[in-house]
Each structure stands twice: as structure tokens, then as C-alpha cells.
Write a protein that holds these residues in place. Structure first.
Motif, PDB file in Angstrom:
ATOM      1  N   VAL A  84      -1.200   6.072  10.525  1.00  0.00           N
ATOM      2  CA  VAL A  84      -1.918   5.250   8.838  1.00  0.00           C
ATOM      3  C   VAL A  84      -2.040   3.809   8.683  1.00  0.00           C
ATOM      4  CG1 VAL A  84      -2.608   6.518   6.660  1.00  0.00           C
ATOM      5  CG2 VAL A  84      -1.700   8.149   8.333  1.00  0.00           C
ATOM      6  N   GLN A 139      -4.572   1.751   3.926  1.00  0.00           N
ATOM      7  CA  GLN A 139      -4.809   2.990   3.737  1.00  0.00           C
ATOM      8  C   GLN A 139      -3.557   3.097   2.842  1.00  0.00           C
ATOM      9  OE1 GLN A 139      -6.165   5.637   6.107  1.00  0.00           O
ATOM     10  NE2 GLN A 139      -5.929   3.963   8.129  1.00  0.00           N
ATOM     11  N   ARG A 140      -3.443   3.998   1.579  1.00  0.00           N
ATOM     12  CA  ARG A 140      -1.927   4.422   0.819  1.00  0.00           C
ATOM     13  C   ARG A 140      -1.645   5.116   1.115  1.00  0.00           C
ATOM     14  NH1 ARG A 140      -1.621   1.260  -3.750  1.00  0.00           N
ATOM     15  NH2 ARG A 140      -3.505  -0.504  -3.766  1.00  0.00           N
ATOM     16  N   GLU A 150       0.690  -1.171  -0.433  1.00  0.00           N
ATOM     17  CA  GLU A 150       0.226   0.153  -0.239  1.00  0.00           C
ATOM     18  C   GLU A 150       0.915   1.164   0.392  1.00  0.00           C
ATOM     19  OE1 GLU A 150       0.071  -2.077   2.235  1.00  0.00           O
ATOM     20  OE2 GLU A 150      -1.959  -3.769   1.905  1.00  0.00           O
ATOM     21  N   ARG A 161       2.743   4.304   9.733  1.00  0.00           N
ATOM     22  CA  ARG A 161       2.145   3.616  10.001  1.00  0.00           C
ATOM     23  C   ARG A 161       1.409   3.738  11.056  1.00  0.00           C
ATOM     24  NH1 ARG A 161      -0.848   3.072   5.280  1.00  0.00           N
ATOM     25  NH2 ARG A 161       0.717   2.610   3.315  1.00  0.00           N
TER      26      ARG A 161
END
Length: 262
Positions: free
Chosen positions: A196, A200-201, A157, A193
Motif C-alpha cells: 500500500v 495512499q493513507r 501519509e 508500504r
DNA sequence: ATGGTCGAAAGTCGA
């Protein structure tokens, strides 16, 4: 105390004065970690940073290529510059922050176009750099923050098309493995990360060569903020400034800003 | 398979 650390591959610090001005006006930032300054120390635009409120500078530049710098609102002390390739390239700086925490600013080699060390020495140099950095990382006992352009997008991702990029330098399995070995050698926490998480990209770089970078959105997450496990609880957030890719005269990378309670 | 665009520098290279 909130401490905000921004990392940005500027792709030439001397042409980014307007962008840097806009960046520090847009967000509260205490420390700027820059990569690819592309100038000798004597050419570094110290006056720009003083004007922006960052009078404390530690620069490690070189003519034309590479070059890293750290600019701070409050005093910082240089505590090291590693040369993992032993070739003199300016790719690392370490400073001690007022809290005592060490901050590492890193620019990993891009690695050329062909992901084969036999055909492309630059790719071998990238892997060697990561292996030597891993040996160094395994010896680090002090809690630290590590930011910079690591030139690898580790997760599926972290790129616009995982399958399409498996043989593209920056996302090949051998590079992803090398980055994971480096991360695990100290237990570094991938902070972007944490805030997010996949799936999720998340991207920090878009090529200059796209007709419309935002429409095609063929991005990669090459820029990272890591910290030691002992500091993970002090991390309050990470923001990736996608919008900065659309600013006047942009870098091909965008700033990543991490906030710590330090 | 190629070319597209940048920055620094010099008439090209690395990204």
C-alpha cells in the motif's frame, strides 16, 4: 507454504478474548504477535490461546504495563528477549519459526506527551531505546521478520494530518529520523508500504477519545511489519484490519496480517 | 489549553 503472521497491540490481553476469537475466525492466521498484554506470565490466558488453536506460547509479561507474547499453531522456539533500556520492561521477544527464520516482536515505548527529553524523560527513553535497538539491528546478520507497535508513524501519509502532528509524539521529525536510521541499519523492508504505497493513507491506530473514530478518521500508522532484504521476495501481502477498530470492545490498535511464502 | 476514553489497579498512571 503460506505463513500468516498477525501483529496486534491488544491493550490488555485478558479483556480481548472475544476480539481475538473474532480475529482468528475472520482470517487465516498461523502466528499471533501481541503487545501490551498487561499481565504477569502467571495471569496470561493460555487456555484461551489453546482453545483458539494456538497451543505454542512464548510469553514475556509484566504486571500492569507493557508485555509481549507470541502464540503459534506450530512449535516455536524462544531465541531471545532484548532489554534495550536495561530496566526490565517486557518489550521484545524473538522466536525461531519452523522454517528457521527468526521472528521479532517489539513494543517501542510510547514516549509520553511532550516531545522534549529535557521536559519529559519518557521521550528521552524512547529515543534511547531506538538508538540501542539500532545498534542491535546493525549486528543482525540472519534473515528475520520484525513486527510490532513501533509507536512511530514515519510517513506524512501515515497520519491524518502531517502538519498538525509535527510536534505530536509519534510523528516528530526526531522520531521519524530515529526510525529511519533503525530501518536502514539492517535494510529492513517496510512491508505494509510495499503493498500500500504512499500517497495512499494507511493507519493502524485510532484514539479511544474520538467521539466517532471512523467519522473523524484521525488515525496513525504505529504498527509495522518489516523483514530483511533477503526475505522481501517471500512476502505475499499485508492486510491492515481497519474493520477491527469497530468490533465490540476493541483495542485502539488494529491487527496487521502479513503473509509470507515460508 | 483542555479534555476526551481505555485497562489494570487500587483510590492513579500510562497510553
Amino acid at each position: 507454504m503460506a505463513l500468516r503472521i498477525a501483529t496486534l497491540n491488544v491493550n490488555g490481553v485478558r479483556v480481548r478474548a472475544p476480539l481475538l476469537e473474532r480475529l482468528v475466525a475472520s482470517r487465516p492466521i498461523d502466528i499471533l504477535c501481541l503487545q501490551e498484554t498487561k499481565c504477569a506470565n502467571a495471569e496470561f490466558p493460555a487456555n484461551l490461546f489453546r482453545r483458539l488453536g494456538f497451543p505454542h506460547l512464548v510469553v514475556h509479561g509484566q504486571r500492569m504495563h507493557h508485555g509481549v507474547a507470541i502464540a503459534s499453531r506450530t512449535p516455536i522456539e524462544e531465541v531471545g528477549r532484548e532489554d534495550w533500556q536495561a530496566n526490565g520492561e517486557a518489550r521484545h521477544l524473538a522466536v525461531r519459526l519452523p522454517s528457521g527464520v527468526v521472528l521479532h516482536n517489539v513494543y517501542v515505548p510510547a514516549g509520553g506527551d511532550v516531545p522534549d527529553p529535557m521536559l519529559n524523560p519518557k521521550f528521552g527513553q524512547k529515543l534511547d531505546f531506538l538508538a540501542r535497538m539500532t545498534d542491535w539491528s546493525a549486528r543482525q546478520t540472519e534473515p528475520a521478520i520484525l513486527v510490532g507497535d513501533l509507536n512511530i508513524a514515519p510517513l506524512p501519509e501515515d497520519v491524518w494530518d502531517h502538519e498538525a502532528l509535527l510536534e505530536v509524539v509519534s510523528h516528530t521529525p526526531v522520531e521519524v529520523d530515529a526510525l529511519e536510521t533503525l530501518r536502514a541499519s539492517h535494510g529492513w523492508v517496510d512491508l505494509a508500504r510495499r503493498f500500500v504505497p504512499a500517497p495512499q493513507r494507511l493507519y493502524t491506530w485510532w484514539s479511544y477519545r474520538a467521539r466517532d473514530w471512523a467519522a473523524s478518521d484521525r488515525g496513525r500508522r504505529l504498527d509495522h511489519v518489516w523483514c530483511s532484504p533477503a526475505l522481501a521476495a517471500t512476502a505475499l501481502g499485508v492486510e491492515t484490519l481497519r474493520e477491527a477498530r469497530g468490533w465490540e470492545r476493541p483495542s485502539d490498535h488494529v491487527p496487521v496480517i502479513a503473509t509470507f511464502d515460508l
